[in-house]
Design an enzyme around this catalytic site. Structure first.
Site, PDB file in Angstrom:
ATOM      1  N   LYS A 284       0.935  -1.115  -0.266  1.00 41.99           N
ATOM      2  CA  LYS A 284      -0.064  -0.008  -0.117  1.00 41.99           C
ATOM      3  C   LYS A 284       0.928   0.977  -0.226  1.00 41.99           C
ATOM      4  CE  LYS A 284      -3.860  -2.780   2.248  1.00 41.99           C
ATOM      5  NZ  LYS A 284      -4.346  -2.855   3.493  1.00 41.99           N
TER       6      LYS A 284
ATOM      7  N   GLN B  61      -5.665  -1.622   9.159  1.00 43.39           N
ATOM      8  CA  GLN B  61      -4.789  -4.094   8.564  1.00 43.39           C
ATOM      9  C   GLN B  61      -5.125  -4.154   9.952  1.00 43.39           C
ATOM     10  OE1 GLN B  61      -3.645  -4.245   5.411  1.00 43.39           O
ATOM     11  NE2 GLN B  61      -3.911  -6.129   5.528  1.00 43.39           N
TER      12      GLN B  61
ATOM     13  N   ASP C 287     -11.567   1.291   2.846  1.00 39.50           N
ATOM     14  CA  ASP C 287     -12.046  -0.252   2.509  1.00 39.50           C
ATOM     15  C   ASP C 287     -13.847  -0.498   2.158  1.00 39.50           C
ATOM     16  OD1 ASP C 287      -9.938  -1.938   2.877  1.00 39.50           O
ATOM     17  OD2 ASP C 287      -9.711  -1.889   5.536  1.00 39.50           O
TER      18      ASP C 287
HETATM   19  N1  GUN Z   1      -7.038  -7.304   5.465  1.00 42.24           N
HETATM   20  C1  GUN Z   1      -6.980  -8.884   4.175  1.00 42.24           C
HETATM   21  N2  GUN Z   1      -7.841  -7.711   3.689  1.00 42.24           N
HETATM   22  C2  GUN Z   1      -7.439  -6.827   3.647  1.00 42.24           C
HETATM   23  C3  GUN Z   1      -8.674  -5.651   3.578  1.00 42.24           C
HETATM   24  O1  GUN Z   1      -8.623  -5.527   2.526  1.00 42.24           O
HETATM   25  N3  GUN Z   1      -8.442  -3.879   4.399  1.00 42.24           N
HETATM   26  C4  GUN Z   1      -8.185  -4.039   5.365  1.00 42.24           C
HETATM   27  N4  GUN Z   1      -8.577  -3.172   6.156  1.00 42.24           N
HETATM   28  N5  GUN Z   1      -7.378  -5.326   6.260  1.00 42.24           N
HETATM   29  C5  GUN Z   1      -7.209  -6.804   5.472  1.00 42.24           C
END
Ligand code: GUN
Length: 285
Positions: free
Chosen positions: A53, A97, A120
């Site tokens: 990211k 996350q 998200d």
């Molecule tokens: N962990 C695994 N997939 C995701 C996601 O799409 N968003 C977030 N925030 N954490 C994750």
């Protein structure tokens, strides 16, 4: 032989276009989009996602803040960080996350993020908007899957789509997006009886189970489009692998995505798109 759709290449070209847009934003709106990421603990998977990211933010020219906290952080401390970011007018998107440590109530934390910063698409109101077909932020992986299908100009309307997995992050929202594109959608899960007989009906098969090599050739119809959402670690080779037994499914499919390099890069790309969406709302307010 299937065409292997490269999510990596698709994401790359989308990010190049986004970077051009972002350059112009600075002149027009006087500041850059800003994504804040919170990472709790040192789970290798989460650390690698967060790195991806950060790299994408750099590529498209966003401001990026990553807040790293130890596993011992309390829920209150985490909520205080979110409150601070919610009130920071120069932060457009907030991503926590997942997974979070067990002593933290994940849903409470996720729902504390302001709806207009929820890149998200996990906030109750964004989820409700998706199901009610109202404007809102759509979660990244499902959005990326639709962009992958659109990249091959695949006519979704009227097709049988089978989704394996009913998670809130992937299975449910991607099913809704496929339904909105007029596919006939079947959602399968761990209690589904005779799974293979259902998946064999699929023109579009989305595997979001979280089990390595779960989808085998006998489960796939000749000519199907197979989208592999799985991110698993092969215990023998320690390599990343998807939910689909690629080598045997690929010859039967017309199009297929691979892990790594398929859905994953498009998820990150959609996170960048969602951040721009939040930013534009903020700068135009
Ligand atoms: N962990 C695994 N997939 C995701 C996601 O799409 N968003 C977030 N925030 N954490 C994750």
């Amino acid at each position: 032989m299937a065409v292997v759709i490269s999510g990596k290449e698709l994401a790359k070209s989308k990010k190049i276009k986004m970077a051009e847009e972002v350059k112009a934003f600075e002149t027009i709106y006087g500041r850059l989009p800003h994504l804040a990421v919170i990472l709790v603990g040192e789970d290798p998977g989460s650390m690698s996602y967060v790195k991806g990211k950060e790299k994408a933010c750099q590529e498209v020219g966003f401001m990026n803040t990553t807040i790293r906290k130890p596993n011992t952080i309390s829920e209150d401390e985490l909520l205080a960080i979110i409150d601070h970011l919610n009130n920071d007018n120069l932060v457009d998107g907030i991503l926590v996350q997942l997974p979070l440590p067990k002593h933290i109530h994940s849903e409470k934390v996720i729902q504390a993020i302001r709806r207009d910063k929820d890149v998200d698409g996990f906030h109750f109101e964004n989820v409700a908007s998706l199901y009610l077909k109202q404007p809102g932020i759509v979660s990244c992986t499902p959005k990326g899957i639709i962009e992958i299908l659109d990249s091959i100009s695949y006519p979704i309307e009227g097709k049988n789509a089978v989704v394996i997995g009913r998670s809130n992050i992937v299975g449910m929202p991607v099913s809704k997006l496929l339904l909105d594109r007029n596919a006939t959608v079947t959602i399968c899960h761990s209690r589904t009886k005779d799974l293979a007989s259902i998946t064999r009906q699929a023109d579009i098969l989305v595997a979001a189970v979280g089990k390595a090599n779960f989808v085998t050739a006998d489960m796939v119809k000749e000519g199907a489009v197979v989208i592999d959402v799985g991110v698993n670690r092969n215990l023998e080779t320690n390599k990343l692998c998807g939910d689909v037994k690629f080598d045997e499914v690929e010859p039967k499919a017309s199009y297929i995505t691979k892990v790594p390099g398929g859905v994953g890069p498009m998820t990150i790309c959609c996170l960048m798109e969602n951040t721009i969406e939040c930013y534009l709302k903020h700068v135009k307010e």
